[in-house]
Design a protein around this motif. Structure first.
Motif: not given
Ligand code: GLC
Length: 742
Positions: A411, A454, A456, A470
């Motif tokens: 992330i 992700a 984020g 996320a």
């Protein structure tokens, strides 16, 4: 050197005899050429133009046909020209000039040419001098194959202010570490000497004290005592010179009211006088002309006179020399002898590089194809990147990761980045696709572990729209690896920042991900020390991975999976808050030192902040532990020409093989003027297997005890010294004292 001693040397040492003979042959060739040169042709050698590639400064527009200027012998060097085909075209123009004097091609090969290595501050965190030298050696080998004769590196500016973006380009805050690294980099760039086809001229820059810009604001004034200049800022330059640096570059700043470009104390008195520098000095981009906005001269004519008189041999991109020196000579304001001296220095390097024998010897397309991106260069970049990573925290031994994990969530905005891994001052020679992102590095090594991803959030954007995705990925994973930090254009030249906190909403993202209760490893990717207090206190595992170059993703994965046990130590103090800056470990004690980090009882401290850095100079953890014991000094005192042998045992008491950088600090307890509470005076990096013990030795002699007094004499004073052996400047493991006698 007496004539007798010189004759003795020449008689006894054939290698010195050969070198001396070559030098005198070159001397004769220079003098013969100089006699043929017109004044305009001499001044042409002092003129450096930017090529037609990306400029690294504000471009002067008044020349539209550079190739014609080159054919007329008005140009001695061109920068920002890379590639064999490109440099050949410019060199072909040069050999059409009346005297066929070849061009020098200069380039900022700061941390790699085609294969990008970690940024210099990251490499400095390795404290690994052979690895750092190898990195420069490979950069030089590739650059020379690409037609480059001269790199504008190493940047050896001491930097103690992370607001200053160019902190990424040097070796941090310490003069001793900085000098060792300057030496390693010059040796790496120049290899077995100029004239070899894998050697490029080094350039020690920026002369000098550029890193002490007031407020950390790039190009700003510098004001310091000459004692501080000699104690802190000059040692890395002297080390570069002693290592044979072919050139120096002066700096943009004024020093105590005199611009470095026009500063004869720096260039004539120190560099060419006391230090006997025989290479040449190039101005930094336009800095000759910038003495006008400095307010030091009224116009470019005066700028040219002042700069050349002060010892600046070549004018990068300001066109002050080419436009004004002829008239200054005719008016008797600049003696031809000064121009001749500058021309000799420049011609000498062209002869040493072999460019008069063959102007195209660095323009071999077959060699360019064979040398760039060699797999051993890539392997070295991966090894250097591994060694540059600093483990700041590893609570509960979360790292290294197990290969049996079911899933890992990656992330953060830098998980998939390639361009940012190259960092500032990287070159677009090798394909961007050669850069291994964190995501790709983890894919290579995750085995059966499922990887999710992700972003984020962005790096500076304040949108939190990506948080939900996320968090959902984080909740499904066994471990989360977060990659946050800066874009590659956020720290570097002209990138000073008043706020060095982790940018944007990245720390909010970290908080949100940590709130899931899952184990989180935070990777901080940046060119400068950032401030990230909340993360430092709450994330279980934190690594500073800087900008690691082409092999970033593989190196980080190697460390996360324990294939390489992190060994890096910080080359610069990390502040808790901006208010602490400038912050450095080798400070004076003051009359009211704080007893500890919370002492506020009429002591030198802040009432709103602990009295310590977030992370100290020399700090860095390992997956294993090391025990220091059995400190021995072979005597308790020494005379100024004597020495003390110091030894101690280092044991790996953990379960992983690993490397430790042991640091020797000294304190001259009573001295006039004052000496710091500690100064790094030696270090060594050694690898130990679990359980293994090795004896480590250092020698204390005058070179570790001397300092500059207020008359700038390099002296020692008798008295008691404290000796400290540590794993960091704030983690002293063994101590002793000894006496320096008369
Ligand atoms: C830049 C930098 C200097 C660099 C030069 C040529 O402004 O200050 O470090 O070598 O110009 O690119």
């Amino acid at each position: 050197m007496s004539r007798f001693f010189l004759l003795l040397l020449l008689t006894c040492f054939p290698a010195i005899r050969t070198l001396f003979a070559q030098s005198s042959v070159i001397d004769r060739k220079i003098e013969a050429l100089l006699k043929k040169m017109t004044l305009d042709e001499k001044i042409g050698q002092l003129n450096q133009y930017n090529g037609d590639w990306e400029a690294t400064g504000p471009v002067t527009k008044d020349v539209d046909d550079k190739l014609e200027a080159i054919r007329q012998g008005k140009v001695g060097s061109v920068l920002n020209i890379m590639g064999v085909a490109h440099t050949r075209a410019f060199q072909e123009a040069a050999v059409q000039s009346r005297l066929k004097i070849p061009l020098l091609f200069g380039q900022d090969v700061i941390h790699g040419y085609s294969v990008t290595f970690p940024i210099p501050l990251a490499e400095a965190a390795s404290w690994d001098l052979p690895a750092i030298e190898r990195s420069a050696r490979i950069a030089a080998t590739e650059a020379a194959a690409g037609g480059v004769h001269w790199t504008f590196a190493p940047m050896v500016d001491i930097a103690r202010d992370p607001r200053w973006g160019r902190i990424m380009e040097g070796a941090g805050e310490d003069p001793y570490l900085g000098a060792c690294i300057a030496r390693a980099r010059v040796k790496g760039f120049q290899g077995n000497g100029l004239g070899n086809l894998d050697a490029v001229m080094a350039c020690a820059k920026h002369f000098t004290a550029y890193g002490a810009a007031i407020g950390g604001r790039d190009y700003n004034s510098v004001d310091m005592s000459l004692r501080t200049l000699w104690e802190i800022y000059l040692p890395p330059f002297k080390a570069a010179l002693d290592a044979g640096a072919a050139t120096f570059m002066n700096s943009f700043n004024d020093l105590n009211g005199v611009p470095a470009t026009g500063n004869s104390y720096l260039m004539r008195n120190i560099l060419k006088g006391q230090w006997h520098f025989s290479g040449f000095v190039v101005s930094d981009w336009g800095s000759v002309g910038e003495m006008i906005p400095h307010g030091y001269v009224a116009d470019k004519k005066e700028a040219a006179r002042v700069a050349l008189t002060a010892g600046c041999d070549m004018d990068m991109e300001s066109r002050s020399y080419i436009a004004n020196l002829p008239r200054l000579v005719q008016e008797g304001k600049v003696p031809v002898s000064l121009i001749d001296d500058a021309v000799r220095r420049i011609l000498r390097k062209k002869f040493e590089l072999g460019l008069f024998e063959d102007p195209f010897r660095f323009s071999d397309p077959a060699r360019e194809k064979a040398v760039l991106n060699k797999k051993e260069h890539v392997a070295a970049a991966r090894d250097m990147a591994e060694r540059s990573i600093v483990l700041l925290k590893n609570e509960g031994h979360l790292l290294p990761l197990s290969g049996e994990l079911r899933s890992i969530a990656l992330i953060g905005p830098l998980v998939r980045s390639k361009k940012d891994m190259k960092g500032f001052w990287s070159l677009d020679v090798g394909p961007l696709n050669d850069v291994v992102s964190l995501y790709e590095g983890m894919q290579q090594q995750a085995g059966n572990t499922i990887l999710s991803y992700a972003k984020g959030c962005d790096i500076t954007d304040t949108s939190r729209a990506g948080f939900a995705e996320a968090l959902s990925k984080a909740r499904e994973a066994d471990v989360i690896i977060m990659a946050v930090g800066e874009r590659a254009d956020m720290t570097g030249e002209a990138k000073s920042k008043a706020d060095i906190h982790l940018p944007g909403v990245q720390e909010e993202l970290i908080k949100a991900v940590l709130s899931t209760g899952r184990p989180v490893v935070v990777l901080l990717m940046a060119g400068r020390p950032m401030i990230f207090n909340w993360t430092a206190e709450h994330a279980p595992a934190v690594l500073y991975t800087w900008w690691l170059g082409n092999q970033a993703g593989n190196a980080i994965a190697d460390v996360l999976y324990g294939k390489y046990n992190p060994s890096g130590k910080l080359p610069v103090s990390f502040p808790r808050e901006i208010g602490q800056i400038p912050l450095y470990y080798d400070h004076f004690n003051t009359g009211r030192p704080a007893k500890d980090e919370k002492d506020l009882n009429y002591v030198s401290a802040y009432t709103d902040l602990l009295n310590t850095p977030r992370y100290a100079f020399g700090y860095g953890l390992s997956y294993t532990d090391f025990k220091y014991s059995n400190l021995q000094l072979d005597k308790s005192s020494l005379h100024v020409n004597g020495s003390i042998s110091v030894s101690f045992d280092l044991q790996n008491t953990g379960k992983y093989a690993g490397e430790e950088i042991v640091q020797l600090y000294l304190r001259d307890i009573v001295a006039q003027p004052l000496r710091p509470v500690k100064e790094l005076k030696d270090f060594t990096k050694l690898r130990l297997n679990p359980g293994e013990i090795k004896k480590v030795s250092f020698t204390i002699d005058r070179s570790k005890l001397a300092f500059y007094n207020d008359k700038l004499e390099y002296i020692t004073q008798p008295g008691r010294f404290q000796l400290m052996i540590g794993s960091a400047s704030d983690d002293i493991r063994l101590e002793a004292t000894f006496q320096l006698l008369q």
